[in-house]
Design an enzyme around this catalytic site. Structure first.
Site, PDB file in Angstrom:
ATOM      1  N   ARG A  69       0.838  -1.198   0.000  1.00  0.00           N
ATOM      2  CA  ARG A  69       0.000   0.000   0.000  1.00  0.00           C
ATOM      3  C   ARG A  69       0.877   1.253   0.000  1.00  0.00           C
ATOM      4  O   ARG A  69       0.453   2.320  -0.439  1.00  0.00           O
ATOM      5  CB  ARG A  69      -0.939   0.010   1.213  1.00  0.00           C
ATOM      6  CG  ARG A  69      -1.755   1.301   1.344  1.00  0.00           C
ATOM      7  CD  ARG A  69      -2.901   1.164   2.331  1.00  0.00           C
ATOM      8  NE  ARG A  69      -2.484   0.705   3.640  1.00  0.00           N
ATOM      9  CZ  ARG A  69      -1.927   1.488   4.572  1.00  0.00           C
ATOM     10  NH1 ARG A  69      -1.674   2.778   4.323  1.00  0.00           N
ATOM     11  NH2 ARG A  69      -1.614   0.996   5.763  1.00  0.00           N
ATOM     12  N   ASP A  76      -3.402  18.878 -15.673  1.00  0.00           N
ATOM     13  CA  ASP A  76      -3.765  17.548 -16.163  1.00  0.00           C
ATOM     14  C   ASP A  76      -3.244  17.424 -17.594  1.00  0.00           C
ATOM     15  O   ASP A  76      -3.711  18.103 -18.500  1.00  0.00           O
ATOM     16  CB  ASP A  76      -5.285  17.381 -16.120  1.00  0.00           C
ATOM     17  CG  ASP A  76      -5.746  15.985 -16.539  1.00  0.00           C
ATOM     18  OD1 ASP A  76      -4.995  15.291 -17.256  1.00  0.00           O
ATOM     19  OD2 ASP A  76      -6.870  15.599 -16.174  1.00  0.00           O
ATOM     20  N   LYS A 115      -5.329   5.982 -19.820  1.00  0.00           N
ATOM     21  CA  LYS A 115      -5.565   6.436 -21.194  1.00  0.00           C
ATOM     22  C   LYS A 115      -4.325   6.177 -22.065  1.00  0.00           C
ATOM     23  O   LYS A 115      -3.947   5.050 -22.278  1.00  0.00           O
ATOM     24  CB  LYS A 115      -5.963   7.911 -21.172  1.00  0.00           C
ATOM     25  CG  LYS A 115      -7.090   8.254 -20.198  1.00  0.00           C
ATOM     26  CD  LYS A 115      -8.362   7.483 -20.503  1.00  0.00           C
ATOM     27  CE  LYS A 115      -9.570   7.973 -19.713  1.00  0.00           C
ATOM     28  NZ  LYS A 115      -9.481   7.764 -18.256  1.00  0.00           N
ATOM     29  N   TYR A 155     -12.411  17.848 -17.383  1.00  0.00           N
ATOM     30  CA  TYR A 155     -13.078  16.541 -17.454  1.00  0.00           C
ATOM     31  C   TYR A 155     -14.247  16.505 -16.457  1.00  0.00           C
ATOM     32  O   TYR A 155     -14.191  17.113 -15.387  1.00  0.00           O
ATOM     33  CB  TYR A 155     -12.048  15.450 -17.140  1.00  0.00           C
ATOM     34  CG  TYR A 155     -12.626  14.095 -16.882  1.00  0.00           C
ATOM     35  CD1 TYR A 155     -13.271  13.394 -17.895  1.00  0.00           C
ATOM     36  CD2 TYR A 155     -12.546  13.507 -15.623  1.00  0.00           C
ATOM     37  CE1 TYR A 155     -13.820  12.140 -17.656  1.00  0.00           C
ATOM     38  CE2 TYR A 155     -13.084  12.259 -15.370  1.00  0.00           C
ATOM     39  CZ  TYR A 155     -13.725  11.580 -16.394  1.00  0.00           C
ATOM     40  OH  TYR A 155     -14.267  10.351 -16.149  1.00  0.00           O
TER      41      TYR A 155
END
Length: 395
Positions: free
Chosen positions: A60, A185, A210, A113
């Site tokens: 983690r 971004d 993406k 977005y």
């Protein structure tokens, strides 16, 4: 040893790969599925846990496969450090909730977005954070709002799905003059086409699901920047738990080796398709920064090395015409994704801005008849012929 810095295509293949030598001389980074890492020596265990020695304690926190992915994107973006997340939205959320506190203010643009827009309109205000969304194309208005006071300027360029381009260098100067951090971004551009840190950004974010991965089979997100800022994001992520899995990190690493090749092909194909659509009588408008007619073309030409694989366009007849047009396409997945080796197409009403209301989409300048087209690596003439036969159905 060569004196010339390696090109992006070389870095996409080799960056971050040196750690593979720790695994019996493997030429590929292996998937390390172990959750925990054991130590016989308590002092060493303690030093690794505190970061005084290299190593891993718990996946983690850090993991060898994940670390290799972080190294690769860090080097491609020219950053000091990087930390990864389970998805692009996890990266964006962690960044905003790390950098902002109740009573503080963030300035951004309207064309982000849809998930990001929801953070601005719904989640951040509920935590007492003031959000100011500006006209994406009005740099002077953004500068004025930044000068009025804020802690963060958040940008997306090109935007999804309207593919508008903002002047990162100009707005970063304004933000830094006001003492604000700049977050960009860079998902649609990728580090092959654009490096926001070189333009003045403090942090750059990617939805690795993406273009970075490129095969629509691995979820992930990443943030790159200075060691100090990334340490803050890492601490938020290690406690909140949105850790990238080793399996997804491996898939992303494998996909990124062809990143430069894919982006080169997608840049070229998207421009040719945009020019072809621009001449079609059944297409109202084409949005692509590589077109000289695009309002932000000069900015894009100055700050980008390529214009990206995503374009959007409006067809005559609006949403009802799209219902006829989309099913006719043979070489496109009708899906809520982008950046894959396959062409992916869909209207924002069911993809990028499905979470938003009609009014929210209209406020963001997104017409209901808009189609987002993410160009794959297919032969471009086949894609154009496919678009032509699908558009003929509208006649």
């Amino acid at each position: 040893m060569t004196s010339k810095s390696p090109a992006s295509a070389t870095l996409a293949v080799w960056a971050g790969e040196d750690r593979s030598r720790r695994y019996q001389q493997a030429t590929q980074i292996p998937v390390v599925r172990s959750i925990s890492f054991g130590y016989d020596d308590l002092a060493m265990w303690h030093d690794v846990a505190l970061g005084r020695q290299p190593g891993h304690i718990y996946s983690r926190n850090t993991n060898p496969t994940v670390e290799a992915f972080e190294d690769k994107i860090r080097i491609l973006e020219g950053a000091e450090a990087a930390t990864s997340f389970t998805s692009g939205m996890a990266a964006i959320s962690a960044t905003l909730f790390t950098l902002l506190k109740p009573g503080q203010r963030i300035v951004s643009i309207r064309d982000t977005y849809g998930g990001t827009n929801k953070l601005f309109t719904e989640f951040l205000p509920s935590f007492g954070i003031d959000v100011c969304l500006c006209d994406t194309t009005d740099a002077a208005a953004i500068e004025a709002q930044v000068a009025a006071g804020c802690q963060v300027l958040y940008l997306e360029s090109p935007t999804n799905p309207t593919v508008k381009v903002v002047d990162i260098e100009r707005l970063a100067r304004a933000a830094h003059a006001a003492g604000a951090l700049v977050v960009v971004d860079n998902t649609l551009a990728t580090p092959i086409n654009q490096n926001p840190l070189r333009l003045g950004a403090d942090l750059v974010i990617h939805s690795a699901s993406k273009f970075l991965g490129g095969h629509a089979d691995a979820l992930g997100g990443v943030a790159c920047g200075s060691r100090a800022l990334i340490h803050q994001l890492y601490h938020f992520r290690e406690i909140n738990g949105a850790a990238l899995s080793a399996e997804d990190a491996y898939s992303l690493l494998r996909g990124m080796k062809t990143l430069a090749l894919r982006i080169e092909r997608q840049n070229e194909s998207a421009l040719r398709i945009a020019k072809w659509l621009q001449q079609h009588p059944l297409v109202d408008q084409v949005n692509y920064p590589g077109l000289e007619s695009h309002p932000d073309h000069d900015i894009a030409r100055r700050q980008m090395r390529g214009f990206g694989g995503v374009l959007s366009f409006s067809v005559v007849g609006g949403l009802e015409a799209i219902r006829v047009f989309l099913p006719k396409l043979q070489y496109a997945n009708r899906a809520a994704n982008l950046g894959s080796v396959e062409t992916v197409v869909g209207p924002p009403v069911v993809t990028s801005h499905v979470e938003c209301t009609d009014a929210e989409r209209a406020a963001a300048g997104i017409p209901e008849g808009l189609v987002r087209y993410s160009t794959g690596i297919e032969d471009v003439q086949d894609l154009i012929a496919d678009l032509e036969q699908a558009l003929q159905a509208l006649r």
